[in-house]
Write an enzyme that holds these catalytic residues in place. Structure first.
Site, PDB file in Angstrom:
ATOM      1  N   HIS A 190       0.799  -1.223   0.000  1.00 37.91           N
ATOM      2  CA  HIS A 190       0.000   0.000   0.000  1.00 37.91           C
ATOM      3  C   HIS A 190       0.830   1.271   0.000  1.00 37.91           C
ATOM      4  O   HIS A 190       0.399   2.302  -0.518  1.00 37.91           O
ATOM      5  CB  HIS A 190      -1.011  -0.032   1.140  1.00 37.91           C
ATOM      6  CG  HIS A 190      -2.129  -0.959   0.826  1.00 37.91           C
ATOM      7  ND1 HIS A 190      -2.204  -2.221   1.335  1.00 37.91           N
ATOM      8  CD2 HIS A 190      -3.159  -0.826  -0.027  1.00 37.91           C
ATOM      9  CE1 HIS A 190      -3.261  -2.816   0.829  1.00 37.91           C
ATOM     10  NE2 HIS A 190      -3.857  -2.001   0.010  1.00 37.91           N
ATOM     11  N   ARG A 297     -10.502   3.751  -1.732  1.00 39.51           N
ATOM     12  CA  ARG A 297     -10.077   2.970  -0.560  1.00 39.51           C
ATOM     13  C   ARG A 297     -10.415   3.763   0.700  1.00 39.51           C
ATOM     14  O   ARG A 297      -9.613   4.574   1.159  1.00 39.51           O
ATOM     15  CB  ARG A 297      -8.566   2.723  -0.605  1.00 39.51           C
ATOM     16  CG  ARG A 297      -8.103   1.726  -1.647  1.00 39.51           C
ATOM     17  CD  ARG A 297      -6.595   1.498  -1.530  1.00 39.51           C
ATOM     18  NE  ARG A 297      -6.145   0.338  -2.258  1.00 39.51           N
ATOM     19  CZ  ARG A 297      -5.664   0.372  -3.499  1.00 39.51           C
ATOM     20  NH1 ARG A 297      -5.572   1.509  -4.148  1.00 39.51           N
ATOM     21  NH2 ARG A 297      -5.263  -0.736  -4.089  1.00 39.51           N
ATOM     22  N   ARG A 333     -15.271   1.431  -1.813  1.00 41.69           N
ATOM     23  CA  ARG A 333     -15.065   0.138  -1.154  1.00 41.69           C
ATOM     24  C   ARG A 333     -15.262   0.335   0.340  1.00 41.69           C
ATOM     25  O   ARG A 333     -14.676   1.264   0.918  1.00 41.69           O
ATOM     26  CB  ARG A 333     -13.650  -0.363  -1.433  1.00 41.69           C
ATOM     27  CG  ARG A 333     -13.334  -1.608  -0.632  1.00 41.69           C
ATOM     28  CD  ARG A 333     -12.033  -2.198  -1.047  1.00 41.69           C
ATOM     29  NE  ARG A 333     -10.900  -1.472  -0.489  1.00 41.69           N
ATOM     30  CZ  ARG A 333      -9.642  -1.793  -0.736  1.00 41.69           C
ATOM     31  NH1 ARG A 333      -9.368  -2.793  -1.546  1.00 41.69           N
ATOM     32  NH2 ARG A 333      -8.654  -1.115  -0.196  1.00 41.69           N
ATOM     33  N   GLU A 434     -10.991 -11.093  -4.907  1.00 35.07           N
ATOM     34  CA  GLU A 434      -9.560 -11.082  -4.559  1.00 35.07           C
ATOM     35  C   GLU A 434      -9.166 -12.320  -3.772  1.00 35.07           C
ATOM     36  O   GLU A 434      -8.020 -12.494  -3.393  1.00 35.07           O
ATOM     37  CB  GLU A 434      -9.177  -9.798  -3.829  1.00 35.07           C
ATOM     38  CG  GLU A 434     -10.052  -9.424  -2.674  1.00 35.07           C
ATOM     39  CD  GLU A 434      -9.711  -8.053  -2.071  1.00 35.07           C
ATOM     40  OE1 GLU A 434      -8.626  -7.524  -2.331  1.00 35.07           O
ATOM     41  OE2 GLU A 434     -10.544  -7.526  -1.319  1.00 35.07           O
ATOM     42  N   ASN A 457      -4.174  -7.461  -6.710  1.00 34.66           N
ATOM     43  CA  ASN A 457      -3.068  -7.333  -5.747  1.00 34.66           C
ATOM     44  C   ASN A 457      -3.130  -8.479  -4.744  1.00 34.66           C
ATOM     45  O   ASN A 457      -2.117  -9.115  -4.429  1.00 34.66           O
ATOM     46  CB  ASN A 457      -3.158  -6.008  -4.985  1.00 34.66           C
ATOM     47  CG  ASN A 457      -3.077  -4.824  -5.910  1.00 34.66           C
ATOM     48  OD1 ASN A 457      -2.647  -4.961  -7.044  1.00 34.66           O
ATOM     49  ND2 ASN A 457      -3.505  -3.672  -5.440  1.00 34.66           N
ATOM     50  N   ASP A 458      -4.337  -8.717  -4.247  1.00 34.56           N
ATOM     51  CA  ASP A 458      -4.493  -9.817  -3.303  1.00 34.56           C
ATOM     52  C   ASP A 458      -4.710 -11.152  -4.017  1.00 34.56           C
ATOM     53  O   ASP A 458      -4.177 -12.171  -3.596  1.00 34.56           O
ATOM     54  CB  ASP A 458      -5.662  -9.539  -2.350  1.00 34.56           C
ATOM     55  CG  ASP A 458      -5.243  -8.592  -1.229  1.00 34.56           C
ATOM     56  OD1 ASP A 458      -4.125  -8.774  -0.699  1.00 34.56           O
ATOM     57  OD2 ASP A 458      -6.004  -7.677  -0.901  1.00 34.56           O
ATOM     58  N   ARG A 468       2.516 -10.390  -1.082  1.00 34.70           N
ATOM     59  CA  ARG A 468       2.738  -9.239  -1.963  1.00 34.70           C
ATOM     60  C   ARG A 468       3.716  -8.233  -1.377  1.00 34.70           C
ATOM     61  O   ARG A 468       4.177  -7.324  -2.062  1.00 34.70           O
ATOM     62  CB  ARG A 468       1.395  -8.556  -2.268  1.00 34.70           C
ATOM     63  CG  ARG A 468       0.728  -7.921  -1.068  1.00 34.70           C
ATOM     64  CD  ARG A 468      -0.731  -7.554  -1.352  1.00 34.70           C
ATOM     65  NE  ARG A 468      -0.915  -6.154  -1.656  1.00 34.70           N
ATOM     66  CZ  ARG A 468      -2.105  -5.545  -1.661  1.00 34.70           C
ATOM     67  NH1 ARG A 468      -3.208  -6.222  -1.377  1.00 34.70           N
ATOM     68  NH2 ARG A 468      -2.212  -4.280  -1.950  1.00 34.70           N
ATOM     69  N   CYS A 505      -9.405  -3.636 -10.266  1.00 38.08           N
ATOM     70  CA  CYS A 505      -8.886  -2.458  -9.564  1.00 38.08           C
ATOM     71  C   CYS A 505      -7.535  -2.738  -8.917  1.00 38.08           C
ATOM     72  O   CYS A 505      -7.031  -1.921  -8.157  1.00 38.08           O
ATOM     73  CB  CYS A 505      -9.894  -1.953  -8.545  1.00 38.08           C
ATOM     74  SG  CYS A 505     -10.379  -3.207  -7.371  1.00 38.08           S
TER      75      CYS A 505
HETATM   76  C1  PEP Z   1      -6.439  -5.619  -4.544  1.00 37.46           C
HETATM   77  O1  PEP Z   1      -6.277  -6.444  -3.647  1.00 37.46           O
HETATM   78  O2  PEP Z   1      -6.193  -5.836  -5.735  1.00 37.46           O
HETATM   79  C2  PEP Z   1      -6.940  -4.275  -4.227  1.00 37.46           C
HETATM   80  C3  PEP Z   1      -7.226  -3.417  -5.183  1.00 37.46           C
HETATM   81  O3  PEP Z   1      -7.071  -3.934  -2.940  1.00 37.46           O
HETATM   82  P1  PEP Z   1      -5.870  -3.520  -1.975  1.00 37.46           P
HETATM   83  O4  PEP Z   1      -4.670  -3.273  -2.811  1.00 37.46           O
HETATM   84  O5  PEP Z   1      -6.326  -2.306  -1.253  1.00 37.46           O
HETATM   85  O6  PEP Z   1      -5.725  -4.721  -1.095  1.00 37.46           O
HETATM   86 MG    MG Z   2      -7.122  -6.189  -1.681  1.00 38.16          MG
END
Ligand code: PEP
Ligand code: MG
Length: 576
Positions: A190, A297, A333, A434, A457-458, A468, A505
């Protein structure tokens, strides 16, 4: 000069002085002192110096941050001004003839224990954290070492840290912080996502950068390539500056596409949306040509406050985003606390695997978090009349979780309507995909949700079992692995079969190798850091959907590895 290489996580080039954001060694020995008065005077001097520090920080914080955030320092100043604790410390020096460091640690340690043991009293636990912070500051003065403080940065620097928590990144003043480099971390952590929205270059996973640089060093960084040079020669420095200029020229070219439609060579339209963390981001979102907000977010609203944001605070934030976006859709979200995003005022149990733990929707629909969730939903519903609101739940694994969250939402909506508070008729409710389990049964989810947004991302970290945030397994964090691509295609197809739109996203939505594949899979909406939008629009305008469909077929069915997929995409991107 020393050359290092890390993971180039946020684009851009910077050359500036180092700012080492490293906690100093505050260890000391317990010793007996002969001159008690001198020891007490030493303690009082450290106390005065700490008070002066905090007053200066408080002033700076009030300029840089919001008043509520600056108020944290008032609590610290109050502790310093309270004679009860400081008198006890001096009495201990007097009676036990020990050094000020030991007396300080003993007395404050006792208070910290008492406050921490006050069960679930969040207020008292906060006091414990405040006393710990103040103790650290006095101790630093006693030991003659300086505590780093990013709010006090007032000249151009590159921040070097072992790691940066999102709450640290939230304090970066991009007028002076030109880039950051960390020992550890992955490209979708993040802090990196925030760096992208601040448009500052970031390089993570440079192993032991904190032990290789000194405070007075100069550093050159290239966020596009991951290169880091400590004390570059003038020739190297010029090379970096030239690369920086070239990058800016490229950006200027992309800027021309600000008002252009995102259509492929064969005329197919794709929606490019932006990810935001605060209402303040909207100006740059519009400036960067985003058509909508694909991910707001909201947890950053929670993270930047000293306590849970009230319904009114949230209502104002959501209303301002919806109004500023002027009827273009905004996907909010619901809060995604947990994992690497912690709240100082919301005490969760320590977990061995926080990313697999009690977080996001799991908290929201639980007994502990439901009140907070209902407040957020009420604020959202009230704000809904100011624009085109979409609500999205994070970290959904089970259909039942979605159903519970939706039922809570319906309850809050009914309550508002009976209170005669207007609510928009057009609110879509969707989920983030995710968690692999949700991706696999996306066909079932698609029957119940209004839309799906793939959080790669997750999703990638869970599907590949590769953290990650961990540079040591970054080789396994493979967006282009055919396994991931198949999973994504399955979600898109499942959504389309039920007539639902599917977005993405996660950072992959702006990945220049992934975008051609996602176009070939007919992903409807791409949501990304605002700073990636024009680059992605420029790429999409050069693609042909039929050719990209062929590419997807080759990548999914005829490639074994991520490397093969990369080579394939590159082959398809070469215009004959
Ligand atoms: C993701 O997990 O792809 C996502 C967009 O959420 P975050 O990066 O906030 O976990
Ligand atoms: Mg996520």
């Amino acid at each position: 000069m020393k050359k290092l290489k890390g993971i180039g996580a946020s684009d851009g080039i910077a050359v500036a002085k180092v700012y080492l954001f490293v906690q100093p060694d505050l260890s000391f020995k317990r010793i007996n002192v002969a001159d008690i008065d001198q020891e007490k005077a030493r303690f009082e001097a450290a106390l005065r110096a700490s008070t002066n520090d905090l007053k200066a920080i408080r002033k700076k914080a009030a300029q840089l941050l919001k008043e509520v955030e600056a108020q944290v320092f008032d609590a610290h100043l109050m502790i310093l001004a309270d004679p009860v604790m400081t008198d006890e410390i001096k009495a201990k020096i007097q009676e036990e003839k020990v050094n000020a460091e030991s007396a300080l640690k003993d007395i404050t340690g006792g208070y910290i224990k008492i406050f921490e043991n006050m069960d679930d009293n969040v207020y008292m636990k906060d006091r414990a954290a405040d006393i710990r912070d103040v103790t650290k500051r006095i101790l630093a003065h006693l030991l003659g070492v300086t505590l780093p403080d990013m709010t006090m940065i007032d000249k151009e620097v590159v921040v070097i840290a072992h790691d940066l928590a999102p709450s640290d990144t939230a304090q970066l003043n991009c007028k002076f912080v030109k880039a950051f480099v960390t020992d550890i971390g992955g490209s979708t952590s993040h802090s990196v996502i925030m760096a992208k929205s601040l448009e500052i270059p970031a390089i993570v996973g440079v192993n032991n950068i904190t032990s290789l640089v000194k405070a007075e060093d100069f550093i050159a960084v290239n966020g596009n390539t991951g290169e880091v040079l400590i004390n570059p020669t003038s020739v190297e420095k010029e090379k970096f500056l030239a690369a920086g200029k070239k990058f800016l020229a490229k950006k200027a070219e992309w800027d021309l596409l600000k008002d252009a439609k995102t259509v492929t060579l064969d005329g197919k339209y794709f929606e490019l949306a932006a990810n935001i963390g605060t209402p303040k981001d909207i100006a740059s979102v519009i400036d960067k040509g985003a058509e909508s907000i694909g991910l707001y977010r909201t947890e950053f609203l929670y993270m930047k406050a000293a306590d849970f944001p009230t319904e009114e605070d949230q209502f104002n934030a959501y209303k301002s985003v919806l109004k500023d976006m002027n009827k273009r859709s905004v996907i909010v979200r619901t809060m995604d606390i947990g994992g690497d995003k912690k709240l100082p005022y919301f005490h969760l149990k320590e977990e061995i695997n926080p990313f697999l733990g009690f977080r996001a929707l799991r908290i929201s629909i639980s007994k502990t978090g439901q009140k907070m969730f209902r407040t957020q939903l009420r604020a959202l519903l009230r704000a809904s009349i100011y624009g085109k609101l979409r609500i999205m739940f994070p970290m959904v694994a089970l259909l039942q979780e979605f159903r519970t969250a939706k039922a809570i939402y319906e309850e809050e909506k009914t309550k508002l309507l009976t209170e005669k508070i207007p609510v928009s008729e057009d609110i879509q409710i969707g989920i983030m995909v995710e968690i692999p389990a949700a991706a696999v049964i996306a066909d079932r989810f698609a029957k119940e949700v209004d839309f799906l947004s793939i959080g790669t991302n997750d999703l990638i970290q869970y599907a590949m079992a590769a953290d990650r945030m961990n540079e040591q397994v970054s080789n396994l964090y493979q967006p282009y692995n055919p396994a991931i691509l198949r999973l994504i295609k399955q979600v898109i197809d499942a959504g389309h079969k039920e007539g639902k739109w599917v977005g993405m996203c996660g950072e992959m939505a702006a990945d220049q190798i992934a975008v051609p594949l996602l176009i070939g899979m007919s992903l409807d909406e791409f949501s990304m850091s605002a700073t990636s939008i024009l680059k992605t629009r420029s790429l999409i305008k050069r693609l042909d959907t039929k050719k990209m469909e062929e590419l997807v077929d080759q990548a999914l069915n005829k490639s074994d590895t991520a490397e093969e997929v990369i080579a394939l995409v590159q082959k398809y991107l070469i215009v004959p």
